[in-house]
Enzyme design. Structure first.
Site, PDB file in Angstrom:
ATOM      1  N   HIS A  78       2.132   2.043  -3.399  1.00 33.24           N
ATOM      2  CA  HIS A  78       1.108   2.701  -4.224  1.00 33.24           C
ATOM      3  C   HIS A  78       1.167   4.221  -4.124  1.00 33.24           C
ATOM      4  CE1 HIS A  78      -1.250  -0.343  -6.137  1.00 33.24           C
ATOM      5  NE2 HIS A  78      -1.704  -0.907  -5.039  1.00 33.24           N
TER       6      HIS A  78
ATOM      7  N   GLU B 288       0.825  -1.209   0.000  1.00 40.38           N
ATOM      8  CA  GLU B 288       0.000   0.000   0.000  1.00 40.38           C
ATOM      9  C   GLU B 288       0.862   1.263   0.000  1.00 40.38           C
ATOM     10  OE1 GLU B 288      -2.977  -0.506  -0.743  1.00 40.38           O
ATOM     11  OE2 GLU B 288      -2.942  -2.659  -0.338  1.00 40.38           O
TER      12      GLU B 288
HETATM   13 ZN   LIG Z   1      -2.660  -2.732  -4.813  1.00 37.73          ZN
END
Ligand SMILES: [Zn+2]
Ligand SMILES: *[C@@H]1O[C@H](CO)[C@@H](O)[C@H](O)[C@H]1NC(C)=O
Ligand SMILES: *[C@@H]1O[C@H](CO)[C@@H](O)[C@H](O)[C@H]1NC(C)=O
Length: 952
Positions: A367, A364
């Site tokens: 990202h 995450e």
């Molecule tokens: Zn993802």
């Protein structure tokens, strides 16, 4: 998003969503996905590009209780979108929305002067496409490059479960024993349109000012940014959040709750990092806080771009949400996780879940650069978001904690799973046309995650790490706050490679990468060594797991690495040559020695050798397995199972190679072995005699590793040793290993009678065998223990174990439980699967339940695709008698069960799988049994294969 089981749960947004791992699953979906008919009207789902949304102001007022004029679980919304016209002459505006009701719409210019709407038809809702079309008055048009304000008042829904995404509600039991509500959002990939009318495609980027009017007795709300101002307005508090960075609409989020709070905080004003959760999860946020800040630093250093300067006043919150549809979602400034994926409790959380907390946090956070700062232009290339996040999921965390051996774990959890996800005739390319929301969600699948990540690993070793890093930096700097097409990435690689000269000039990087992105599947490299001359002849062809698939003329750019028996060097991972056509030759010195290709399995291909080379490998493995690198032993095991299934090598040769497993104890080698053995074993479930003999043979393979690992966790164990024991003992107990069973039953009894805690890394098999062996009271004990548990990881472990019961009354209660609030909507499909997996007879009992309660089950699992999975999973665990029963029921109720065709297809697949096992049972048993003994004469080999082929 997370990665995984698109095959099992097509809607999984991160493969970690599901706790049922592929290995456990007997059914192969080698049937083509039922693609929704493609038609021209499909592109209708895409927005025109004549407007550029620059900025949104959105105000949300939620209703958790009904009022005189509002229903409970709805919200009032007011959004103003600042739009720039990208051409002149625009007479109608199209945005996406999927809200409850549109109340009023105005359009003004920047000076707030009204732009007149059509009198008779000011706006239309095209529900099928989630479009809202605003019609300007005849003759009124927008001017190119001018900014306008579109204001829409509307009502929205707070959906009942997270599976509907958008804004949804959830609840949990507080320390006061009462249910507490919260509302959260999950907008990826096509659900910002449920929160406000929007430009709900990743390619549109805007800034967002969010305002929430929360009930006054709730705690402060959270959103991507911090609260800028907070004022009391009647019985509500108005919370205005700071402006977000320029980003795609699916990254917007907020969370409104009675009492969620910060449970761990690094207290660093300049680089804040906080863990949020329900207050009674206090104490479970420390591990997430331990890994998050160093991961953020790692990314900043690797990419050369700071996180905390991506916008003014950036925060870095991670929230654990009890109800969540996927594993986690990368909302900027406020990442949401399923509780299991963020909260760690010593003594309750097992090593596998702990690893997921670390790696999913890395995913995450990655990202923030790949996904948030730079975003794929459209979801057809979602791999640009998810492939990078999945790659760094392991490699960033490896940089932070090398003791988890994540670089090596990548091989078994990502690369090998990419090979398996991409081996059917119906597989998709990384770049795959999608238009409708269902198609978009379907492309958040194993391929985009695992093959995307594996391609990046192969590229890194091909161009070398420094050049790889440089290329990523060029890409990120060039495309920050913008969207990106794949060619932007290719150009960055081409530029970095040209500067560094790390790749032979004859290789065109764009062509290299494009082929892997646009072609479906991957190759098997066939290696033929002439031991007398040293000539190695190579051919490549697309690998299909089905032996009857048609060959193709595809030829990938394959970076080749190899080593030889007389002078093994496992660490030179830079390709010595690149194969660019279907055939290739390498001249090495003439010598009687094995060769092994794809060193440490960093390339996306399988390798098959001529029989003699295989035999030399088999004998090297048997005599001194350590002479071959453990990651290549893992590769060989994974490839051998796939090559046997696809009839590229015989079962005899395959088992001759696998023989060394009888002495093997390494986690990385055993992981694919357990998958392979389980796959074969699942084909014998309907043949009790075959199964019994196969299991007894498998027990012979397991003795050494079980002895080495023992039945207890030791303080000196490495992380992967703990994982190894976790998987090995589950497998061993499952196939009836006596020592394992006795020990498990003993531990369960000690827990039940004396409260002796079971180490979380042993609970999967201890709980399961305890219930298999036990009666109703044992089941009830664990049922109660689950209700009392405050740790989601342990709760899921127990949910799984509860399915292991064979007690009829307990099974009935389990089924009732699945439909009740005791099991969250997100866990219901898995819960049913746990029951089928628990014992073969359970599926038949479950079938009767499904027949009686079909409508309740459909409602309980919420999504049509998830209900499909209930039927698919059920069929895969039934025997022929059960399948006939299911088939009769489906055929008789076609009118009321719209999913009946899915069910019938699953029945056909289940029968095909059984037939596969029936046809090959004796050949496999003979191979497995005889693997210690005499090599079968070649003539016999030929005979068995040709018989097998005739029977197909
Ligand atoms: Zn993802
Ligand atoms: C959005 O919020 C920022 C402060 O975070 C403020 O400066 C800006 O004026 C706001 N934009 C609008 C259109 O209200
Ligand atoms: C590499 O291939 C692409 C696509 O075929 C082409 O457009 C480009 O000019 C090539 N680059 C070089 C340096 O030859």
């Amino acid at each position: 998003m997370d990665r995984i089981m698109s095959l099992i749960i097509k809607l999984t947004i991160l493969s970690v969503l599901s706790t049922v791992v592929k290995t456990d699953f007997p059914l192969d979906f080698d049937v083509p996905d039922v693609e929704i008919e493609r038609s021209d009207s499909e592109t209708m789902f895409r927005l025109p590009e004549d407007l550029d949304p620059i900025h949104y102001d959105a105000e949300i007022t939620p209703y958790f209780e009904a009022t005189s004029n509002r229903e409970a679980f709805t919200f009032d919304g007011l959004v103003t979108i600042y739009l720039r016209a990208m051409k002149s002459g625009i007479n109608s505006l199209i945005v996406q929305e999927n809200v409850r009701e549109i109340l009023h719409i105005t359009v003004t210019d920047e000076a707030n002067l009204p732009i007149l709407l059509n009198l008779t038809n000011p706006f239309e809702r095209l529900r099928q496409f989630h479009f809202l079309r605003i019609n300007l008055r005849d003759g009124v048009t927008l001017e190119n490059n001018r900014v306008y304000k579109l204001t829409i008042g509307y009502l929205g829904n707070i959906n009942e479960t997270p599976l509907s995404r958008g804004v949804f509600r959830g609840s949990y039991k507080g320390s006061d024993g009462r249910l507490h509500w919260y509302a959260a959002t999950h907008l990826q990939p096509t659900n910002s349109r449920q929160v406000f009318p929007s430009f709900d495609e990743p390619g549109f980027k805007s800034t967002f000012n969010i305002t929430i009017y929360r009930p006054i007795h709730f705690t402060e709300s959270y959103s991507n940014m911090r609260i800028a101002e907070s004022t009391v307005v009647g019985d509500r508090v108005k919370e205005v959040f700071h402006q977000t960075p320029r980003m795609s609409a699916y990254l917007v989020t907020f969370h409104i709750s009675e009492e969620f709070t910060v449970i761990a905080d690094n207290n660093d004003a300049a680089r804040p990092y906080r863990i949020l959760a329900r207050p009674n999860a206090r104490g479970q946020g420390e591990y997430a806080l331990e890994v998050g800040p160093p991961l953020t630093r790692w990314f900043e250093e690797y990419f050369g771009i700071d996180y905390y300067t991506m916008g003014p006043d950036m925060k870095n919150d991670q929230i654990a949400v009890p109800d969540w549809a996927s594993g986690a979602t990368e909302n900027w400034g406020f990442v949401s996780y399923r509780e299991l994926r963020l909260l760690y409790e010593e003594g309750e959380t097992n090593a596998l879940d702990m690893k997921s907390i670390a790696t999913i946090t890395a995913h995450e956070l990655a990202h923030k650069w790949f996904g948030n700062l730079v975003t794929c232009r459209w979801w057809d290339n979602v791999w640009i978001n998810e492939g990078f996040a999945s790659y760094f999921e392991y490699f960033a965390m490896d940089g932070v904690d090398p003791s988890m051996e994540l670089e090596a774990q990548f091989n078994v959890f990502y690369l090998q799973s990419a090979l398996s996800a991409d081996q059917s005739a119906s597989t998709r390319a990384l770049q795959h046309t999608v238009n409708t929301p269902a198609q978009v969600t379907g492309h958040f699948s194993g391929i985009s995650y695992s093959k995307g990540a594996s391609l990046l690993l192969m590229l890194k070793h091909f161009v070398t790490e420094n050049t790889f890093r440089k290329a990523l930096n060029y890409f990120l700097v060039d495309r920050s706050y913008e969207h990106a097409f794949p060619f932007h990435l290719y150009e960055s690689f081409a530029k970095a490679v040209a500067e560094d000269s790390t790749v032979d000039r004859s290789i065109n990087m764009t062509e290299f990468i494009t082929y892997w992105v646009e072609e479906r599947g991957y190759p098997v490299l066939n290696v033929n060594v002439n031991m007398n001359t040293g000539l190695i002849e190579l051919t490549q062809e697309r690998f299909f797991i089905s032996a009857s698939a048609q060959t193709t003329d595809q030829a990938w750019h394959l970076p080749l690495t190899y080593t030889t028996g007389s002078n093994p060097d496992w660490n030179n991972l830079k390709a010595s040559e690149v194969m660019t056509s279907k055939t290739h030759r390498i001249q090495k010195e003439a010598r009687h020695e094995w060769v092994i290709f794809n060193l440490q399995q960093k390339g996306i291909y399988r390798v098959n050798y001529d029989t003699h080379n295989w035999e030399m490998i088999a004998s090297a493995l048997k005599q001194n397995r350590e002479s071959i690198h453990y990651l290549n032993r893992a590769q060989i095991v994974d490839d051998v199972f796939a090559l046997m299934r696809s009839e590229r090598i015989t079962f005899n040769l395959g088992f001759q190679i696998l023989e060394f497993l009888k002495n093997e104890t390494n986690f990385f080698v055993w992981y694919p072995a357990i998958s392979g053995f389980t796959w074969l074993r699942n084909r014998f479930l309907h043949l009790p005699d075959t199964l019994a003999e196969f299991d007894s043979i498998l027990l012979g393979y397991l003795n050494a590793v079980v002895n080495e690992l023992g039945y207890d966790v030791r303080p000196s164990d490495s992380h992967t040793t703990i994982l190894n024991r976790f998987y090995i003992l589950s497998f061993a107990c499952n196939i009836g290993h006596e020592g394992c069973l006795n020990n498990a039953v003993e531990k369960f009894a000690a827990l039940r009678t004396n409260g002796v805690s079971v180490n979380p890394n042993l609970r999967r098999h201890v709980f399961c065998e305890g219930l298999r062996d036990g009666g109703y009271e044992d089941w009830r004990f664990l049922y109660q223990r689950r209700l009392n548990s405050n740790n989601m990881g342990d709760q899921v472990a127990m949910l799984r174990a509860l399915g292991c019961t064979t007690n009829e009354r307990a099974i009935q209660e389990f089924l009732q439980m699945v439909l009740s609030d005791d099991v969250k909507a997100q866990d219901r499909v898995n819960a049913l699967t746990f029951l089928y997996m628990g014992d073969r007879n359970n599926a038949k009992i479950a079938l009767q339940f499904v027949k009686q309660r079909v409508d309740d089950i459909r409602r309980a699992v919420v999504l049509p695709a998830w209900f499909d999975n209930v039927l698919i999973n059920l069929a895969s665990y039934l025997d022929e008698e059960g399948l006939q029963d299911m088939e009769t029921w489906l055929r008789a109720n076609q009118a009321t069960i719209p999913e009946f065709q899915t069910g019938l297809n699953a029945i056909t697949s289940a029968r095909t799988n059984m037939q596969w096992g029936t046809d090959r049972a004796s050949a496999i048993l003979r191979a497995a049994r005889g693997s210690a003994a005499i090599a079968v004469p070649t003539i016999m080999l030929l005979l068995t294969t040709s018989i097998a082929m005739m029977l197909r």
